[in-house]
Design an enzyme around this catalytic site. Sequence first.
Site, short mmCIF file in Angstrom:
data_model
loop_
_atom_site.label_atom_id
_atom_site.label_comp_id
_atom_site.label_asym_id
_atom_site.label_seq_id
_atom_site.Cartn_x
_atom_site.Cartn_y
_atom_site.Cartn_z
N HIS A 60 0.92 -1.00 0.08
CA HIS A 60 0.01 -0.02 0.15
C HIS A 60 0.55 1.46 0.04
CE1 HIS A 60 -3.51 2.43 0.79
NE2 HIS A 60 -2.86 3.15 1.66
N HIS A 111 -9.84 2.86 0.45
CA HIS A 111 -9.93 2.33 1.98
C HIS A 111 -10.88 1.17 1.66
CE1 HIS A 111 -9.17 3.98 6.20
NE2 HIS A 111 -7.94 3.83 5.38
#
Length: 758
Positions: A60, A111
């Site tokens: 990420h 998210h």
Amino acid sequence: MTSKISNVDTVKNAESTPDQEQPYKELGLKDDEYARIKEILGRRPTDAELAMYSVMWSEHCSYKSSKVHLKYFGETTTDEMKSKMLAGIGENAGVVDIGDGWAVTFKAESHNHPSYVEPYQGAATGVGGIVRDILAMGARPLAVMDPLRFGKPDAPDTKRVLPGIVAGVGGYGNCLGLPNIGGEVVFDETYQGNPLVNALCVGAMKVEDLHLAHASGAGNKVILYGARTGLDGIGGVSVLASETFDDSAGKRKKLPSVQVGDPFTEKVLIECSLELFEKGIVVGIQDLGGAGLSCATSELASAGDGGMHVWLDRVPLRATGMTPAEILSSESQERMCAVVEPANVEAFMEVCRKWDVIATEIGEVTDGDRLVITFHDEVVVDVPPRTVAHEGPVYNRPIQRPADQDELQANTPDALAKPAEDELLELIKSQAASPNLASKRWVTQQYDRYVRGGTVLAQPSDGGMIRIGEDTHRGVALSTDCNGRYTKLDPYAGAQLALAEAYRNVAATGATPVAVTNCLNFGSPEDPGVMWQFEQAVKGLADGCVELGIPVTGGNVSFYNQTGSTAILPTPVVGVLGVIDDVRRRIPTGIGAEAGETLLLLGETRAEFGGSEWAHVVHGHLGGLPPKVDLQREKLLGEVLVAGSRDGMVSAAHDLSEGGLAQALVETCLIGETGARVFLEGDLFTELFSESAGRVLVAVPRTEEQRFTDMCTARALPWRKVGVVDPESNALEIQTLGSLPLDELREAWEATLPALFD
């Protein structure tokens, strides 16, 4: 006397215990990555250093599987495209100059995995994080958007996650006072257990107010301000977004706590930060999101001209007994890190006291080249900051076109049973009621779309539009789009179709498209087929932007969106930003009540049903090729729409995408609360349900019809008259087929989501 940190792993202890076992695998690091960390440091890492490297080298944060492909955006960006940007890829958000001394910044982020684990807080903190990215550029956040994707709408897990995610997006954004001006809600079974929660924010500032994330100037102070640091979110988005689901349990292999958001704290943080910018007392600034202080300190130091010393025991905590590793890894929300000259520290603190924002001097810029972090006078971190922030592992993952791709494309929808002509009216109504085409009002009514009074257009309009300031009519329009089925059939063309639709939606508001952001959602990068999809989509998007002449200013990559071996549809969400010099000439989506206005269809219709909503809903079919994309035609179409807006020739415009002309007619009538009479020729099924790209339905006043059609003809843009506005009928009437009362259509269009989720 016993040391306060007798149980804390220091650099001195690490040097004397080289063989001590460390849980690097549990933190997501591979054997070779751990070996490389030891090579960089010349010793084993401390617990705190291991925590920093593990979160910053996660998929990420480090983009280790995507870097080799993302560089293609930079390689293809022309000097002319670069000239439009004040800040681009690598910054917290992209920034473009929109004229009159104004700059606009915007970005999309994902998210996804936190929102599956804890839907409300995952979605809420996704909004909070992207808002702080915009704030960190020096801009006032103006509006948010939320591209969302879920599994089958009637699945129990969808009914668990969707209401919480929608409530989280709305709850956080509403409390911040930011209007939600658009987005998407899409359902497909591949998103089951892997909902996509993408968030976009746009902000505006004067050009001279641009701020960048760097720590320059030896002796300058590092100030942490905002909320206290707690145990929430440790290993959160950074680790959670870097691993696939365990298909046997249907859960994550790791379930670190999801961040907890407090929008009221963030609202005060925004106003405090904007006053700090206005007073000119900030050298550099970085928000704290994924990877928390590990990210903020290493990135600020890495982008500066020296090193940094941080006193970690000064960090205000809301939990007792936190270790250095926990403090550095915490992803507690509503925090910012600023670099301030010593002479301005007191002025900085005075502003924070005014807004009742906790502010603490936790470090200073040094003239060395190391990031040194101490905890109660003991060194717990001593690293070259670039190795943490920017020099993580880079993988050239294996790439292979899936073995079944040819079979997928060969399975065309040509043999699917098509409806008889007398079934078309019912099909129009049933398609309008299908979950992907139905009204999203159940979702959007939970968002405040008009707070602060700057909203010009919002969902269900083609694009959202907002005025950038109270003392100007200048505005920006935004749209996010992607059809994952198209991308599954052809990733290169699918990414370009996403770009084309977002571009077209912005142009349909009357705004000129100028820049792109993206949120690239894919399965596991360890799957060669997924990496082929990713590589093709990146190339398609980059090449498409070159053809349209608008730059990619930044974005996000989200991998590991899959359960076991089942990946989501490849979903490269594309956001396009457009500029309009006067929002009073915006083009609405719904037709008005002026009788006799002409309905014109711009563009060409072909029998293109690969990946279409009709094939998906009626037949459960996915195969063939997606619609052809012609970006030069899209560019021409955009120029015509902008000219039509500028010269008052177009009173309404609605792009054609999923559901084709039939859905566009339903929506433009229902949004405008006005009937229409439509006359079509040829194969009515193709005319109504084809999803050919590059098409827009426009309403033109009778006084402007000749001028507008002459312009289209002169520019070689295909057009044809397909109907007239008829407010007296209160129905959508299609010649030779019959009439659909608007009340009946509205009931079908608006009833689906409330029936599923109320």
